[in-house]
Write a protein that holds these residues in place. Structure first.
Motif, PDB file in Angstrom:
ATOM      1  N   ARG A 252       0.839  -1.208   0.000  1.00 17.74           N
ATOM      2  CA  ARG A 252       0.000   0.000   0.000  1.00 17.74           C
ATOM      3  C   ARG A 252       0.870   1.253   0.000  1.00 17.74           C
ATOM      4  NH1 ARG A 252      -4.517  -1.950   4.366  1.00 17.74           N
ATOM      5  NH2 ARG A 252      -5.726  -3.233   2.929  1.00 17.74           N
TER       6      ARG A 252
ATOM      7  N   ASP B 272       2.276   1.801  -3.415  1.00 20.68           N
ATOM      8  CA  ASP B 272       1.249   2.299  -4.340  1.00 20.68           C
ATOM      9  C   ASP B 272       1.080   3.810  -4.253  1.00 20.68           C
ATOM     10  OD1 ASP B 272       0.744  -0.237  -5.303  1.00 20.68           O
ATOM     11  OD2 ASP B 272      -1.034  -0.566  -4.056  1.00 20.68           O
ATOM     12  N   LYS B 273       1.417   4.402  -3.113  1.00 16.96           N
ATOM     13  CA  LYS B 273       1.300   5.854  -2.927  1.00 16.96           C
ATOM     14  C   LYS B 273       2.470   6.612  -3.537  1.00 16.96           C
ATOM     15  CE  LYS B 273      -1.374   5.659   1.339  1.00 16.96           C
ATOM     16  NZ  LYS B 273      -1.398   5.985   2.760  1.00 16.96           N
TER      17      LYS B 273
ATOM     18  N   ASP C 151       6.647   9.341  -0.016  1.00 17.62           N
ATOM     19  CA  ASP C 151       5.274   9.783  -0.250  1.00 17.62           C
ATOM     20  C   ASP C 151       4.298   9.183   0.755  1.00 17.62           C
ATOM     21  OD1 ASP C 151       5.998  11.351  -2.487  1.00 17.62           O
ATOM     22  OD2 ASP C 151       6.047   9.548  -3.725  1.00 17.62           O
ATOM     23  N   ALA C 152       4.567   7.976   1.193  1.00 21.26           N
ATOM     24  CA  ALA C 152       3.678   7.306   2.150  1.00 21.26           C
ATOM     25  C   ALA C 152       4.054   7.611   3.600  1.00 21.26           C
ATOM     26  CB  ALA C 152       3.708   5.803   1.913  1.00 21.26           C
TER      27      ALA C 152
END
Length: 191
Positions: A16, A19-20, A86-87
């Motif tokens: 996850r 993915d960000k 980013d995450a």
């Protein structure tokens, strides 16, 4: 107090977080730490190439003449730190680093990794020690057979330390491999 989980919860969180990523290329950069008996800890950046067939071990590639291979022969214990900007997630993977070269048994996985590499990455394994390509390497690069210089690195993960910087206060969890399951526990930021 830890709980036993059957699934690889850290992997879902990692996927996850990846993915960000705005820039998916840099989201694959990991820092690998090994130990040199003379110099101490040695850290370098590698590209994460995927998960091994077991679904938990991390795969990278390196040249057979790399100093990290000598260090791994001395001490297989290694760590990978992976910060996904980013995450705002950091993962620290601990385990044993296994090198799979041309003379080892895991050729199916090694060759699958070779075939997944880009042309440019493959061609780097045909360069001399100064990084210069010698002669016509096009046919060699396009071949399905990996050169002797290509070594697959597999970090067999035994512990994952996950830090989530999105939450306030930040939260940290440790996943520890226990036989066929993972034990997860919330830990303090100073642990």
């Amino acid at each position: 107090m830890g709980e036993i989980v059957d699934t690889v919860g850290w992997r879902l969180i990692l996927e996850r977080a990846r993915d960000k990523a705005v820039n998916h290329n840099t989201a694959s950069f990991v820092q690998l730490a090994t130990f040199d008996p003379k110099l101490g800890a040695q850290v370098r950046t590698l590209v994460f190439r995927g998960f091994a067939d077991d679904g938990e071990s991390l795969l990278m590639a390196t040249d057979g003449q790399s100093a990290k291979l000598k260090q791994v022969r001395h001490d297989k214990r290694s760590q990978i730190v992976w910060y996904l900007v980013d995450a705002r997630q950091q993962f620290r993977f601990s385990g044993e680093l296994v090198s799979v070269g041309h003379a080892t048994r895991d050729q199916v996985e090694r060759l699958a990794l070779w075939r997944s590499l880009s042309y440019a990455t493959r061609s780097s394994f045909f360069a001399n020690t100064l990084g210069e390509l010698e002669g016509d390497v096009n046919a060699k690069v396009l071949s399905d057979g990996a050169p002797e210089s290509f070594v697959m690195l597999k970090l067999v993960v035994t512990e994952v330390d996950h830090l989530d910087l999105n939450l306030n206060p930040h939260q940290r969890h440790r996943y520890v491999r226990e036989r066929a399951h993972w034990k997860i526990e919330r830990i303090g930021l100073n642990d």
